[in-house]
Design a protein around this motif. Structure first.
Motif, PDB file in Angstrom:
ATOM      1  N   GLY A   1       0.725  -1.576  -0.283  1.00 30.64           N
ATOM      2  CA  GLY A   1      -0.032  -0.223  -0.094  1.00 30.64           C
ATOM      3  C   GLY A   1       1.025   0.886  -0.013  1.00 30.64           C
ATOM      4  O   GLY A   1       2.184   1.489   0.399  1.00 30.64           O
ATOM      5  N   TYR A   2       0.083   2.446  -0.241  1.00 26.64           N
ATOM      6  CA  TYR A   2       0.975   3.367  -0.346  1.00 26.64           C
ATOM      7  C   TYR A   2       1.716   3.681   0.374  1.00 26.64           C
ATOM      8  O   TYR A   2       3.082   4.988   0.487  1.00 26.64           O
ATOM      9  N   LYS A   3       1.353   3.839   1.766  1.00 26.71           N
ATOM     10  CA  LYS A   3       1.852   4.517   2.982  1.00 26.71           C
ATOM     11  C   LYS A   3       2.985   3.634   3.317  1.00 26.71           C
ATOM     12  O   LYS A   3       4.040   3.837   3.878  1.00 26.71           O
ATOM     13  N   ILE A   4       2.921   1.879   3.125  1.00 26.41           N
ATOM     14  CA  ILE A   4       4.397   1.677   3.413  1.00 26.41           C
ATOM     15  C   ILE A   4       4.862   2.244   2.350  1.00 26.41           C
ATOM     16  O   ILE A   4       6.551   2.140   2.049  1.00 26.41           O
ATOM     17  N   GLY A   5       4.007   2.114   0.613  1.00 25.02           N
ATOM     18  CA  GLY A   5       5.498   2.494  -0.254  1.00 25.02           C
ATOM     19  C   GLY A   5       5.891   3.905  -0.051  1.00 25.02           C
ATOM     20  O   GLY A   5       7.238   4.353  -1.008  1.00 25.02           O
ATOM     21  N   LYS A   6       6.590   5.206   1.271  1.00 23.29           N
ATOM     22  CA  LYS A   6       6.227   5.742   0.304  1.00 23.29           C
ATOM     23  C   LYS A   6       8.024   5.813   1.031  1.00 23.29           C
ATOM     24  O   LYS A   6       8.777   6.042   0.711  1.00 23.29           O
ATOM     25  N   ALA A   7       8.430   5.204   2.164  1.00 22.03           N
ATOM     26  CA  ALA A   7       9.543   4.920   2.437  1.00 22.03           C
ATOM     27  C   ALA A   7      10.935   4.432   0.976  1.00 22.03           C
ATOM     28  O   ALA A   7      11.414   4.911   0.909  1.00 22.03           O
ATOM     29  N   THR A   8       9.917   3.394   0.573  1.00 20.79           N
ATOM     30  CA  THR A   8      10.470   2.359  -1.137  1.00 20.79           C
ATOM     31  C   THR A   8      10.576   3.986  -1.617  1.00 20.79           C
ATOM     32  O   THR A   8      11.986   4.319  -2.606  1.00 20.79           O
ATOM     33  N   MET A   9      10.019   4.395  -1.804  1.00 23.62           N
ATOM     34  CA  MET A   9       9.624   5.551  -2.675  1.00 23.62           C
ATOM     35  C   MET A   9      10.612   6.915  -2.535  1.00 23.62           C
ATOM     36  O   MET A   9      11.663   7.958  -3.103  1.00 23.62           O
ATOM     37  N   ASP A  10      10.815   7.259  -1.456  1.00 24.67           N
ATOM     38  CA  ASP A  10      12.067   8.107  -0.803  1.00 24.67           C
ATOM     39  C   ASP A  10      12.972   8.018  -1.178  1.00 24.67           C
ATOM     40  O   ASP A  10      13.923   8.912  -1.717  1.00 24.67           O
TER      41      ASP A  10
ATOM     42  N   GLN B   1      -1.505   0.378  -6.807  1.00 28.80           N
ATOM     43  CA  GLN B   1      -2.290   0.411  -5.683  1.00 28.80           C
ATOM     44  C   GLN B   1      -3.769  -0.231  -6.415  1.00 28.80           C
ATOM     45  O   GLN B   1      -4.512  -0.128  -7.191  1.00 28.80           O
ATOM     46  N   PHE B   2      -3.972  -1.137  -5.074  1.00 26.11           N
ATOM     47  CA  PHE B   2      -5.325  -1.772  -5.334  1.00 26.11           C
ATOM     48  C   PHE B   2      -6.526  -0.633  -5.059  1.00 26.11           C
ATOM     49  O   PHE B   2      -6.049   0.297  -4.467  1.00 26.11           O
ATOM     50  N   VAL B   3      -7.724  -0.956  -5.702  1.00 27.41           N
ATOM     51  CA  VAL B   3      -8.955   0.212  -5.686  1.00 27.41           C
ATOM     52  C   VAL B   3     -10.166  -0.637  -5.901  1.00 27.41           C
ATOM     53  O   VAL B   3     -10.223  -0.949  -7.306  1.00 27.41           O
ATOM     54  N   GLY B   4     -11.047  -0.278  -5.052  1.00 28.85           N
ATOM     55  CA  GLY B   4     -12.661  -0.431  -5.883  1.00 28.85           C
ATOM     56  C   GLY B   4     -12.824   0.626  -5.564  1.00 28.85           C
ATOM     57  O   GLY B   4     -13.228   1.858  -4.146  1.00 28.85           O
ATOM     58  N   VAL B   5     -14.096   0.749  -6.182  1.00 31.58           N
ATOM     59  CA  VAL B   5     -15.300   2.267  -6.412  1.00 31.58           C
ATOM     60  C   VAL B   5     -16.105   1.785  -6.825  1.00 31.58           C
ATOM     61  O   VAL B   5     -16.878   0.614  -7.245  1.00 31.58           O
TER      62      VAL B   5
ATOM     63  N   LYS C   1       9.393  -2.316  11.908  1.00 30.18           N
ATOM     64  CA  LYS C   1       7.981  -2.254  11.413  1.00 30.18           C
ATOM     65  C   LYS C   1       7.241  -3.422  12.132  1.00 30.18           C
ATOM     66  O   LYS C   1       6.341  -3.465  13.097  1.00 30.18           O
ATOM     67  N   ALA C   2       8.417  -4.612  12.644  1.00 31.32           N
ATOM     68  CA  ALA C   2       7.438  -5.600  13.492  1.00 31.32           C
ATOM     69  C   ALA C   2       7.307  -4.860  14.887  1.00 31.32           C
ATOM     70  O   ALA C   2       6.431  -5.646  14.761  1.00 31.32           O
ATOM     71  N   ALA C   3       8.273  -4.277  15.008  1.00 29.95           N
ATOM     72  CA  ALA C   3       8.697  -4.611  16.695  1.00 29.95           C
ATOM     73  C   ALA C   3       7.770  -2.772  17.000  1.00 29.95           C
ATOM     74  O   ALA C   3       6.780  -3.205  17.784  1.00 29.95           O
ATOM     75  N   SER C   4       6.584  -2.537  15.873  1.00 30.59           N
ATOM     76  CA  SER C   4       6.320  -1.145  16.195  1.00 30.59           C
ATOM     77  C   SER C   4       4.517  -2.002  16.392  1.00 30.59           C
ATOM     78  O   SER C   4       4.063  -1.248  17.630  1.00 30.59           O
ATOM     79  N   TYR C   5       4.206  -2.803  16.049  1.00 36.27           N
ATOM     80  CA  TYR C   5       2.852  -3.322  15.260  1.00 36.27           C
ATOM     81  C   TYR C   5       3.082  -3.950  17.212  1.00 36.27           C
ATOM     82  O   TYR C   5       2.162  -4.546  17.488  1.00 36.27           O
ATOM     83  N   ALA C   6       3.969  -4.415  17.468  1.00 36.34           N
ATOM     84  CA  ALA C   6       3.567  -5.824  18.804  1.00 36.34           C
ATOM     85  C   ALA C   6       2.671  -7.234  18.674  1.00 36.34           C
ATOM     86  O   ALA C   6       3.243  -7.067  17.545  1.00 36.34           O
ATOM     87  N   ASN C   7       1.920  -6.547  19.631  1.00 32.40           N
ATOM     88  CA  ASN C   7       0.805  -7.585  19.746  1.00 32.40           C
ATOM     89  C   ASN C   7      -0.397  -7.389  18.363  1.00 32.40           C
ATOM     90  O   ASN C   7      -0.805  -8.709  18.001  1.00 32.40           O
ATOM     91  N   LYS C   8      -0.197  -7.014  17.422  1.00 33.99           N
ATOM     92  CA  LYS C   8      -1.327  -6.192  16.130  1.00 33.99           C
ATOM     93  C   LYS C   8      -0.596  -6.618  15.085  1.00 33.99           C
ATOM     94  O   LYS C   8      -1.796  -6.836  13.948  1.00 33.99           O
ATOM     95  N   PHE C   9       0.365  -7.476  15.256  1.00 31.65           N
ATOM     96  CA  PHE C   9       1.529  -8.025  14.179  1.00 31.65           C
ATOM     97  C   PHE C   9       0.619  -8.759  13.004  1.00 31.65           C
ATOM     98  O   PHE C   9      -0.034  -7.613  11.578  1.00 31.65           O
ATOM     99  N   ASN C  10       0.000  -9.574  13.883  1.00 39.71           N
ATOM    100  CA  ASN C  10      -0.453 -10.679  12.969  1.00 39.71           C
ATOM    101  C   ASN C  10      -2.379 -10.188  12.431  1.00 39.71           C
ATOM    102  O   ASN C  10      -2.597 -11.242  11.420  1.00 39.71           O
ATOM    103  N   THR C  11      -2.663  -8.858  13.009  1.00 37.28           N
ATOM    104  CA  THR C  11      -4.244  -9.416  12.109  1.00 37.28           C
ATOM    105  C   THR C  11      -3.911  -7.898  11.709  1.00 37.28           C
ATOM    106  O   THR C  11      -5.044  -7.599  10.995  1.00 37.28           O
TER     107      THR C  11
ATOM    108  N   ILE D   1      -6.874  -2.611   6.312  1.00 35.86           N
ATOM    109  CA  ILE D   1      -6.205  -2.739   5.569  1.00 35.86           C
ATOM    110  C   ILE D   1      -6.510  -1.077   4.644  1.00 35.86           C
ATOM    111  O   ILE D   1      -5.179  -1.049   4.007  1.00 35.86           O
ATOM    112  N   ILE D   2      -7.487  -1.028   5.376  1.00 33.61           N
ATOM    113  CA  ILE D   2      -8.005   0.663   4.128  1.00 33.61           C
ATOM    114  C   ILE D   2      -6.809   1.612   5.449  1.00 33.61           C
ATOM    115  O   ILE D   2      -6.454   2.180   4.391  1.00 33.61           O
ATOM    116  N   ASP D   3      -6.753   1.867   6.404  1.00 30.80           N
ATOM    117  CA  ASP D   3      -5.968   2.284   6.827  1.00 30.80           C
ATOM    118  C   ASP D   3      -4.239   2.485   7.078  1.00 30.80           C
ATOM    119  O   ASP D   3      -3.817   3.132   6.923  1.00 30.80           O
ATOM    120  N   ASN D   4      -4.283   0.792   6.201  1.00 29.25           N
ATOM    121  CA  ASN D   4      -3.036   1.436   5.749  1.00 29.25           C
ATOM    122  C   ASN D   4      -2.128   0.917   4.156  1.00 29.25           C
ATOM    123  O   ASN D   4      -0.954   1.896   3.951  1.00 29.25           O
TER     124      ASN D   4
END
Length: 170
Positions: free
Chosen positions: A1-10, A32-36, A87-97, A105-108
């Motif tokens: 997704g575009y939020k994670i992709g920003k680091a790559t593009m930077d 980018q995945f898109v649903g209209v 990234k994995a460390a920052s998500y802690a317990n939420k990483f798997n979901t 999915i949308i928020d990210n």
């Protein structure tokens, strides 16, 4: 997704700067995945199952195929590992979901979901923030039916694409 992709593009644009290249947005592309839908709720109703199916079931990649030898420099590999660990460390317990429930999915930014106006606005933001002139839309994902894919493609082509065409026209 575009939020994670920003680091790559930077990183890409930083390398272009180091090489003395201009920041022509057509030097880069982004998928980018898109649903209209007619509205955000309509789009959620249409695409949630497909997005959750894709992110919950279709991303099983054998590590041997994820990073085959010879395709990245040592520096690139180190940077990728460092960012993945952080990234994995920052998500802690939420990483798997994180990438399996529609709200996450949308928020990210993995999938852009909404009305044509909202989708065009978000894609405009993605293109300008990432400085990407070649946006590749993935309009079929997960377990979408042929009819739903046709609907999404038609909605995008008729109602979103015309709003994006002037972007980077200079």
């Amino acid at each position: 997704g575009y939020k994670i992709g920003k680091a790559t593009m930077d990183g890409f644009w930083g390398e272009m700067d180091a090489l003395g290249k201009d920041r022509n947005p057509y030097r880069a592309g982004f998928l980018q995945f898109v649903g209209v839908g007619e509205s955000r709720q309509h789009a959620m109703d249409l695409y949630a199952e497909a997005a959750e199916y894709f992110y919950g079931n279709c991303l099983h990649i054998d590590p041997r195929f994820a990073a085959p030898p010879g395709y990245a420099t040592e520096a690139t590999q180190r940077k990728g590992l460092e960012s993945q660990v952080a990234k994995a460390a920052s998500y802690a317990n939420k990483f798997n979901t994180l990438a399996r429930e529609m709200d996450a999915i949308i928020d990210n930014g993995y999938v852009i979901i909404g009305s044509a106006d909202a989708g065009a606005e978000q894609l405009h933001e993605v293109a300008t923030n990432l400085n990407v002139g070649n946006l590749m839309m993935l309009l079929q994902f997960g377990n979408m039916s042929k009819d739903l894919t046709r609907y999404n493609t038609r909605m995008f082509a008729d109602r979103v694409k015309p709003k994006l065409q002037p972007l980077f026209s200079e």
